[in-house]
Enzyme design. Structure first.
Site, short mmCIF file in Angstrom:
data_model
loop_
_atom_site.label_atom_id
_atom_site.label_comp_id
_atom_site.label_asym_id
_atom_site.label_seq_id
_atom_site.Cartn_x
_atom_site.Cartn_y
_atom_site.Cartn_z
N LYS A 202 0.84 -1.21 0.00
CA LYS A 202 0.00 0.00 0.00
C LYS A 202 0.87 1.25 0.00
O LYS A 202 0.70 2.15 -0.80
CB LYS A 202 -0.92 -0.03 1.23
CG LYS A 202 -1.79 1.18 1.34
CD LYS A 202 -2.77 1.06 2.50
CE LYS A 202 -3.49 2.38 2.71
NZ LYS A 202 -4.44 2.34 3.80
N GLU A 208 10.54 -4.58 4.55
CA GLU A 208 10.66 -5.98 4.11
C GLU A 208 10.33 -6.11 2.63
O GLU A 208 11.06 -6.76 1.86
CB GLU A 208 9.69 -6.87 4.91
CG GLU A 208 9.99 -7.00 6.38
CD GLU A 208 9.30 -5.93 7.22
OE1 GLU A 208 9.02 -4.84 6.69
OE2 GLU A 208 9.08 -6.20 8.42
N GLY A 264 -4.82 -1.72 4.87
CA GLY A 264 -3.98 -2.83 4.42
C GLY A 264 -4.60 -4.20 4.67
O GLY A 264 -4.67 -5.05 3.78
N ARG A 265 -5.10 -4.41 5.90
CA ARG A 265 -5.63 -5.75 6.23
C ARG A 265 -7.03 -5.98 5.68
O ARG A 265 -7.63 -7.02 5.93
CB ARG A 265 -5.56 -5.98 7.75
CG ARG A 265 -6.21 -4.89 8.58
CD ARG A 265 -5.85 -5.03 10.06
NE ARG A 265 -6.33 -3.90 10.84
CZ ARG A 265 -5.66 -2.78 11.03
NH1 ARG A 265 -4.49 -2.62 10.46
NH2 ARG A 265 -6.16 -1.80 11.76
N GLU A 350 -4.66 -6.78 14.78
CA GLU A 350 -4.14 -5.46 14.41
C GLU A 350 -5.28 -4.43 14.47
O GLU A 350 -5.05 -3.24 14.63
CB GLU A 350 -3.51 -5.50 13.00
CG GLU A 350 -2.46 -4.41 12.80
CD GLU A 350 -1.70 -4.51 11.50
OE1 GLU A 350 -2.30 -4.30 10.44
OE2 GLU A 350 -0.48 -4.77 11.51
N HIS A 381 -5.29 -32.87 17.81
CA HIS A 381 -4.16 -33.66 18.31
C HIS A 381 -3.04 -32.76 18.81
O HIS A 381 -1.89 -33.19 18.91
CB HIS A 381 -3.67 -34.60 17.23
CG HIS A 381 -4.70 -35.64 16.89
ND1 HIS A 381 -4.78 -36.83 17.57
CD2 HIS A 381 -5.72 -35.62 16.00
CE1 HIS A 381 -5.81 -37.52 17.09
NE2 HIS A 381 -6.40 -36.80 16.14
N LYS A 501 9.57 -0.97 14.51
CA LYS A 501 10.17 -0.58 13.21
C LYS A 501 11.23 0.50 13.42
O LYS A 501 12.33 0.44 12.88
CB LYS A 501 9.08 0.02 12.30
CG LYS A 501 8.15 -0.93 11.62
CD LYS A 501 7.38 -0.16 10.53
CE LYS A 501 6.02 -0.71 10.26
NZ LYS A 501 5.21 0.12 9.36
O1 F6P Z 1 2.18 -4.25 9.93
C1 F6P Z 1 1.86 -2.93 9.64
C2 F6P Z 1 1.34 -2.76 8.25
O2 F6P Z 1 1.20 -1.39 8.03
C3 F6P Z 1 0.03 -3.50 8.00
O3 F6P Z 1 -1.08 -2.84 8.46
C4 F6P Z 1 0.06 -3.66 6.52
O4 F6P Z 1 -0.85 -4.61 6.10
C5 F6P Z 1 1.51 -4.06 6.32
O5 F6P Z 1 2.22 -3.29 7.27
C6 F6P Z 1 2.06 -3.87 4.96
O6 F6P Z 1 2.02 -2.53 4.55
P1 F6P Z 1 2.18 -2.14 3.04
O7 F6P Z 1 1.10 -2.74 2.25
O8 F6P Z 1 2.16 -0.64 3.02
O9 F6P Z 1 3.54 -2.66 2.58
#
Ligand code: F6P
Length: 536
Positions: A202, A208, A264-265, A350, A381, A501
């Site tokens: 987003k 990452e 995002g979620r 979240e 199990h 972060k």
């Molecule tokens: O973990 C924090 C967060 O902002 C989430 O809410 C989101 O889904 C994820 O990081 C990834 O963010 P992006 O889509 O901006 O890379």
């Protein structure tokens, strides 16, 4: 300010907390009739909960006292209910299959949503039928989604759940972890000539994802002698941040946009779902949206007494607030839903893992529960022992489809018998007298008693289709919304992920440069020193 409905519910809790569900079932032959709901082929049985008729009506009154109806309207109409970020929350617009406009700041967002969906339609068709090719003219065999959190968990869960709808010539992979093992293990068997990368972020700034996308680009360029022209044939971006996409080297033409009113979620319905559309095809994707849209209609229009997300949200709130239940389990009896618990962990934790109210005050009661789960019967199990006989009350959602899509002899009957037996066992338990009657040796007697009275919801539908899955996900999204309204928290921000972060950014140069002085606490200093010395 008085809260008569809350006080009434509290009083009811004190009167009912020691009642046994099995007695309630014996006393009221209509209990199942009263406490279940149906929406097409989906049945939700909430009769195995620690509620009486009065508890139920107190819960409904509470929803009214908390102005839930107003809150639902506010979300669907594009009000900025994400107050800390001053954003509308309109993932529902992405599946608005009516012809009605939806406005954010006086602008109808539907034309843009439909335009991007059409662009996804053409693109996904061209990848599926092989007309969109790699740089050397070969059709794609592998699609790799690079994203994390909401830009990974939703797509990976849905692509796995709808594997049955995937064409055999395309394989899907998901790289999320910044641990290079994730990338190396994924790419080791893939050919750069036939691999398509979807960079899903987003913000397009997530550490990452950016790092993984950069390494994927290097991997690709290494195969094409550094020829940067290859990038536009192998990389597309799914994002809200055009500037960062272009800066990264992805053609703006190869970008599928979405907007800041999609959290995002909650973004798998948007361009973030491109891997899903490629995997299941446009028509199935539309069915997936339709399932969610039908749940949206139900959620907006059904009276609270017959409203599935409202009731599930109220029940969850009830256990967290009054029984102090800290955890909840989601237990899918359908292997295709293998990743549903992981997806719901982010969606729920979240969203509602907050301790500050919308007015900026510390909450006075617990909020979102810790969610975990595994597909049945694997969980049986593993951790079910604790659910049956442990000291914690863990309300559980049991989910099953009636028909298997891979019928093999008697497997489905065995699976379903386990699904049905578990909620019965959790509710009924087993008394000492029953254990004795079975001729159990004295030294085992107490150990084989089950207190029972452990609450469950059962969600049962015909088949794991795109439509059924869309409906199920939307159900949970709305349940989480309801909980957030009852807890009075902003379910759509996530400030809690920021501190870690920030600190990681400070520590990174200290790992890279051994000479940098350390000024953390003694534990963190020692751990950094350990990494430095062991790495030499
Ligand atoms: O973990 C924090 C967060 O902002 C989430 O809410 C989101 O889904 C994820 O990081 C990834 O963010 P992006 O889509 O901006 O890379």
């Amino acid at each position: 300010m008085t809260h008569p409905a809350f006080e009434k519910l509290e009083k009811n809790f004190n009167q009912t907390k020691n009642l046994e569900m099995k007695t309630l079932f014996q006393e009221d032959k209509n209990r199942f009739e009263k406490f279940h709901l149906e929406l097409d082929d989906m049945l939700v049985d909430f009769s195995k909960n620690r509620i009486t008729d009065e508890t139920f009506s107190c819960l409904i009154e509470l929803a009214k006292e908390k102005k839930l109806e107003r809150a639902i309207k506010a979300m669907f109409s594009g009000e900025k209910i994400n107050t800390t970020e001053q954003r509308a929350v309109l993932h529902t617009a992405l599946r608005n299959l009516s012809k009605k406009p939806i406005f954010v700041e006086d602008v109808d967002v539907m034309p843009e949503i439909n335009r991007v969906r059409e662009k996804m339609h053409h693109f996904s068709d061209s990848v599926r039928n092989g007309t969109f090719k790699g740089y050397t003219g070969k059709p794609f065999t592998d699609v790799v989604n690079i994203g994390i959190g909401g830009s990974d968990l939703g797509p990976v869960m849905v692509v796995k759940a709808l594997k049955k709808y995937k064409p055999a010539h395309l394989n899907f992979h998901f790289i999320s972890n910044v641990d290079s093992t994730d990338m190396v293990e994924t790419l080791k068997d893939l050919s750069p000539e036939t691999t398509l990368f979807l960079v899903a972020s987003k913000t397009f700034t997530t550490q990452e994802t950016m790092m993984n996308a950069t390494s994927a680009k290097k991997w690709l360029l290494a195969a094409f002698n550094g020829d940067e022209k290859a990038i536009s044939s192998h990389f597309v971006a799914l994002s809200t941040n055009k500037e960062a996409v272009v800066k990264f080297g992805i053609d703006a033409e190869n970008m599928f946009e979405f907007w800041d009113f999609v959290g995002g979620r909650y973004s798998l319905w948007s361009a973030i779902g491109l891997s899903i559309m490629i995997a299941i095809g446009y028509e199935n994707f539309m069915d997936f949206l339709k399932g969610a849209y039908e749940m949206d209609i139900h959620f907006q229009n059904a009276p609270f007494e017959k409203n599935i997300p409202v009731i599930l949200g109220l029940l969850s709130y009830f256990y967290i607030t009054f029984y102090k239940a800290e955890t909840t389990a989601v237990l899918p009896y359908d292997q295709y839903l293998e990743r549903l618990p992981a997806y719901l962990q982010q969606a729920s934790m979240e969203s509602n893992g907050k301790s500050i109210t919308k007015e900026g005050k510390k909450v006075t009661s617990p909020t979102g529960a810790i969610l975990f789960g595994e597909p049945g019967t694997n969980g049986q199990h593993s951790f079910y022992q604790l659910i049956h006989q442990g000291t914690h009350l863990i309300p559980c959602d049991f989910i099953a489809s009636i028909f298997s899509q891979n019928e093999l002899e008697n497997h489905q009957n065995v699976l379903l018998s386990n699904f049905l037996a578990q909620t019965e066992a959790l509710m009924k338990g087993k008394t000492l007298a029953e254990v004795q009657e079975e001729g159990t040796p004295a030294h085992q007697l107490q150990h084989r008693v089950f207190d029972g009275n452990r609450p469950t919801n059962s969600i049962l539908f015909d088949k794991m289709t795109p439509h059924a899955l869309g409906r199920l996900i939307a159900l949970y999204e709305h349940k989480i919304f309801v909980e957030g309204v009852l807890f009075n928290v902003d379910s759509y921000d996530q400030w809690g992920v920021e501190l870690g972060k920030q600190l990681a950014k400070n520590i990174l140069p200290e790992i890279e440069d051994k000479e940098k002085p350390l000024a953390h606490d003694a534990s963190t200093n020692a751990l950094i020193e350990r990494v430095r010395t062991r790495r030499g």
